[in-house]
Design a protein around this motif. Structure first.
Motif, PDB file in Angstrom:
ATOM      1  N   ARG A 127       6.224  -1.493 -12.635  1.00 19.56           N
ATOM      2  CA  ARG A 127       5.112  -2.253 -12.596  1.00 19.56           C
ATOM      3  C   ARG A 127       4.226  -2.083 -10.979  1.00 19.56           C
ATOM      4  O   ARG A 127       4.671  -1.744 -10.275  1.00 19.56           O
ATOM      5  N   GLY A 128       2.909  -2.142 -11.311  1.00 14.52           N
ATOM      6  CA  GLY A 128       2.191  -1.415 -10.068  1.00 14.52           C
ATOM      7  C   GLY A 128       0.662  -0.796 -10.823  1.00 14.52           C
ATOM      8  O   GLY A 128       1.083  -0.379 -11.812  1.00 14.52           O
ATOM      9  N   ILE A 129       0.757   0.629  -9.839  1.00 17.00           N
ATOM     10  CA  ILE A 129       0.347   1.680  -9.572  1.00 17.00           C
ATOM     11  C   ILE A 129       1.102   2.697 -10.166  1.00 17.00           C
ATOM     12  O   ILE A 129       2.142   2.900  -8.814  1.00 17.00           O
ATOM     13  N   LEU A 130       0.217   3.304 -10.819  1.00 19.62           N
ATOM     14  CA  LEU A 130       0.968   4.363 -10.901  1.00 19.62           C
ATOM     15  C   LEU A 130       0.248   6.194 -10.361  1.00 19.62           C
ATOM     16  O   LEU A 130      -0.780   6.573 -11.518  1.00 19.62           O
ATOM     17  N   TYR A 131       0.390   7.254  -9.818  1.00 18.77           N
ATOM     18  CA  TYR A 131      -0.381   8.032  -9.682  1.00 18.77           C
ATOM     19  C   TYR A 131       0.373   9.128 -10.692  1.00 18.77           C
ATOM     20  O   TYR A 131       1.454   9.263  -9.573  1.00 18.77           O
ATOM     21  N   GLY A 137       0.866  -1.145   0.083  1.00 19.87           N
ATOM     22  CA  GLY A 137      -0.341  -0.317   0.248  1.00 19.87           C
ATOM     23  C   GLY A 137       0.890   1.207   0.170  1.00 19.87           C
ATOM     24  O   GLY A 137       0.607   2.113  -1.008  1.00 19.87           O
ATOM     25  N   PRO A 138       1.450   1.473   0.783  1.00 17.58           N
ATOM     26  CA  PRO A 138       2.170   3.054   1.266  1.00 17.58           C
ATOM     27  C   PRO A 138       3.421   2.830   0.326  1.00 17.58           C
ATOM     28  O   PRO A 138       4.097   2.227   0.284  1.00 17.58           O
ATOM     29  N   GLU A 139       4.502   4.325   0.066  1.00 17.57           N
ATOM     30  CA  GLU A 139       5.454   4.491  -0.474  1.00 17.57           C
ATOM     31  C   GLU A 139       6.720   3.922   0.336  1.00 17.57           C
ATOM     32  O   GLU A 139       7.479   3.636   0.043  1.00 17.57           O
ATOM     33  N   ALA A 140       6.167   4.380   1.826  1.00 16.22           N
ATOM     34  CA  ALA A 140       7.934   3.598   2.954  1.00 16.22           C
ATOM     35  C   ALA A 140       8.400   2.264   2.383  1.00 16.22           C
ATOM     36  O   ALA A 140       9.845   2.575   2.607  1.00 16.22           O
ATOM     37  N   PRO A 141       7.220   1.563   2.101  1.00 15.31           N
ATOM     38  CA  PRO A 141       8.101  -0.044   1.858  1.00 15.31           C
ATOM     39  C   PRO A 141       8.667  -0.065   0.571  1.00 15.31           C
ATOM     40  O   PRO A 141       9.733  -1.080   0.451  1.00 15.31           O
ATOM     41  N   LEU A 142       7.961   0.213  -0.217  1.00 17.48           N
ATOM     42  CA  LEU A 142       7.834   0.252  -1.660  1.00 17.48           C
ATOM     43  C   LEU A 142      10.321   1.025  -1.764  1.00 17.48           C
ATOM     44  O   LEU A 142      10.649   0.901  -2.168  1.00 17.48           O
ATOM     45  N   GLU A 143      10.189   2.628  -1.340  1.00 17.79           N
ATOM     46  CA  GLU A 143      11.140   2.903  -1.193  1.00 17.79           C
ATOM     47  C   GLU A 143      12.894   2.101  -0.771  1.00 17.79           C
ATOM     48  O   GLU A 143      13.510   1.705  -0.416  1.00 17.79           O
ATOM     49  N   LYS A 144      11.993   1.454   0.556  1.00 20.16           N
ATOM     50  CA  LYS A 144      13.100   0.094   1.128  1.00 20.16           C
ATOM     51  C   LYS A 144      12.905  -1.166   0.870  1.00 20.16           C
ATOM     52  O   LYS A 144      14.255  -1.709   0.354  1.00 20.16           O
ATOM     53  N   GLY A 145      12.667  -0.903  -0.453  1.00 25.54           N
ATOM     54  CA  GLY A 145      13.172  -2.624  -1.401  1.00 25.54           C
ATOM     55  C   GLY A 145      12.315  -3.032  -1.436  1.00 25.54           C
ATOM     56  O   GLY A 145      12.521  -5.127  -1.421  1.00 25.54           O
ATOM     57  N   ILE A 146      11.330  -3.253  -0.533  1.00 26.60           N
ATOM     58  CA  ILE A 146       9.563  -4.384  -0.443  1.00 26.60           C
ATOM     59  C   ILE A 146       9.972  -5.568  -1.279  1.00 26.60           C
ATOM     60  O   ILE A 146       9.805  -6.597  -1.319  1.00 26.60           O
ATOM     61  N   ASN A 153       3.622   9.591  -7.969  1.00 30.67           N
ATOM     62  CA  ASN A 153       3.459   8.545  -7.325  1.00 30.67           C
ATOM     63  C   ASN A 153       3.292   6.830  -7.008  1.00 30.67           C
ATOM     64  O   ASN A 153       2.576   6.871  -8.244  1.00 30.67           O
ATOM     65  N   ALA A 154       4.109   6.388  -6.627  1.00 26.08           N
ATOM     66  CA  ALA A 154       4.367   5.074  -6.953  1.00 26.08           C
ATOM     67  C   ALA A 154       3.212   4.351  -6.631  1.00 26.08           C
ATOM     68  O   ALA A 154       3.428   2.424  -5.604  1.00 26.08           O
ATOM     69  N   ARG A 155       2.248   4.149  -6.037  1.00 25.89           N
ATOM     70  CA  ARG A 155       1.613   3.655  -5.630  1.00 25.89           C
ATOM     71  C   ARG A 155      -0.532   4.395  -5.565  1.00 25.89           C
ATOM     72  O   ARG A 155      -0.419   5.456  -6.324  1.00 25.89           O
ATOM     73  N   PHE A 156      -1.517   3.577  -5.077  1.00 21.79           N
ATOM     74  CA  PHE A 156      -2.164   4.516  -4.828  1.00 21.79           C
ATOM     75  C   PHE A 156      -3.026   5.962  -4.459  1.00 21.79           C
ATOM     76  O   PHE A 156      -1.849   5.996  -3.190  1.00 21.79           O
TER      77      PHE A 156
END
Ligand code: GLY
Length: 438
Positions: A268-272, A70-79, A288-291
């Motif tokens: 790949r994913g949701i682009l805002y 869902g959120p951006e912080a774990p995406l930034e971390k490379g989850i 934004n790289a998420r909803f």
């Protein structure tokens, strides 16, 4: 299908609901126990969303088949990279690709390199005197941005948070001293709107447009927040966005996905796309790289295609048609008094869910724990859905009174007056157009 959802805000409550509606067995990891998600989930783990090891441990315990971030912080971390290396496919961009949101200099440079339409003039500075003389030579109002994630709080615009270019130089200097670098852009005047798309790295499928209300108080006053509410129209446009504007903004997002592929960082994913509709057309303010939150709640309740099918399409590179109901939506977020600067925390709120349901509104939980104690951010969202914006707004408004506590909200989200104001503003910024009905 067993699906792990990472995150516990209002956006994730809407994602979780859409996953369960499409047949998923839901498991959630988030920092607090969201009461809406708790009742949808078969398993719930409390952990920081950026604690990838802990997320993996829980994902393995539950035997999930895919993860949705869902959120951006774990995406930034490379989850996403991390889970995929461990054999768990995940919906969301890789760490590199998420730089579209997490590194504003990367996003602007990509737009420049691949000549993506809707770009604007910018410079990145690490030297204070170069920055000062560039702003002096430029002579027109600027926007000053930290390069990384700031939860919407770091961006300052001349004429709004900054009085003039002198204040802009002082703020940019402060950021260079703090972060080493700063992004300075030309200011674009217009009205903002949100355009979210799904992408499997090649195909790009649009969601209905939405408009967010970022200011804390009515009449667009007060500090910038994560968003106090948002609306969308049954034709999936907005009253001040013409079909031509829509096509141009869509082209920007498609060109961005093409550029990311050519750049060796497929997305790949949701682009805002956060767009400013200017006199000259739609301009990207930010990716934004998420909803969006709240914008996820405008689109997900209207989704006719199962979200699990979309998730698999994103992961397999095989995204097909995505359909939404032709309805208008209005979201009003209730936030703790004092939010965002000094929010009330630790006190309980009361929610009469039965009465909310009787109004026809949906309700999503966000920054409240299982006992409905306020945690300090936007707490509860009500969503009206109807054939017209007027009716959707009426439904959302009638539900608000059934949530009680030390909360405030914006009465004006989605009202005729506030939407009329945005249409008028577009006219004042020099655009001639016939407003769409909503
Ligand atoms: N509503 C703005 C955001 O999600 O970033």
């Amino acid at each position: 299908m067993k699906v792990l959802l990472v995150g516990g805000g209002g956006r994730e409550n809407a994602i979780g609901e859409a996953l369960v509606r499409s047949g998923a067995e839901l498991y959630v990891v988030s920092r607090h126990k969201n009461p809406g998600l708790a009742r949808l989930a078969r398993g719930y783990g409390l952990a920081r969303e950026t604690d990838t090891e802990k997320v993996l441990e829980l994902a393995r315990k539950w035997g999930v088949e895919l993860a949705f971030i869902g959120p951006e912080a774990p995406l930034e971390k490379g989850i996403v990279d991390f889970l995929e290396r461990e054999g768990i496919p995940a919906v969301g961009p890789t760490k590199e690709a998420a730089r579209l949101e997490t590194n504003k200099a990367f996003a602007r440079s990509l737009m420049e390199k691949y000549e993506i339409p809707g770009r604007k003039l910018f410079r990145v500075f690490d030297d204070v005197s170069e920055m000062r003389s560039w702003i002096d030579d430029f002579g027109k109002p600027v926007v000053v941005k930290p390069l990384g994630l700031t939860g919407g709080k770091g961006v300052k615009v001349v004429g709004y948070q900054l009085r003039d270019n002198e204040e802009a130089k002082a703020y940019a200097e402060e950021l260079i001293r703090k972060d080493g670098r700063v992004l300075v852009e030309e200011r674009t005047d217009g009205v903002e709107f949100t355009f979210q798309v799904f992408s499997d790295g090649k195909r790009v499928l649009p969601m209905p447009l939405a408009q967010d209300y970022p200011h804390a108080y009515e009449n667009d006053e007060g500090p910038i927040t994560g968003g106090m509410g948002s609306y969308s129209c049954s034709n999936h446009l907005l009253p001040f966005v013409t079909t031509e504007d829509y096509e141009r903004a869509f082209e920007t997002l498609k060109a961005t996905i093409r550029a990311m592929r050519k750049n060796g960082t497929p997305y790949r994913g949701i682009l805002y796309g956060q767009f400013m509709l200017s006199k000259e057309g739609p301009v990207i303010i930010e990716y934004n790289a998420r909803f969006g939150d709240p914008e996820a709640m405008n689109v997900l309740p209207l989704l006719k295609t199962p979200l699990t099918e979309i998730a698999e399409g994103i992961i397999d590179g095989n995204l097909r048609k995505v359909e939404f109901e032709k309805k208008a939506t209005v979201i009003k977020y209730l936030a703790p008094k004092g939010y965002p600067t000094n929010p009330v925390k630790g006190v309980r709120v009361e929610v009469d869910e039965k009465a909310v349901a009787e109004t026809g509104a949906k309700l999503y939980y966000a920054s409240v724990d299982e006992n409905l104690t306020l945690l300090g951010s936007r707490a509860i969202a009500v969503v009206g859905i109807a054939d017209t914006l007027k009716e959707a707004e009426r439904i959302a408004q009638s539900a608000i009174g059934h949530v009680k506590g030390e909360l405030f909200y914006r009465r004006d989200v989605g009202t005729r007056e506030s939407v009329g104001k945005r249409i008028r503003l577009m006219g004042e910024f020099g655009r001639e157009f016939e407003p769409n009905s909503c």
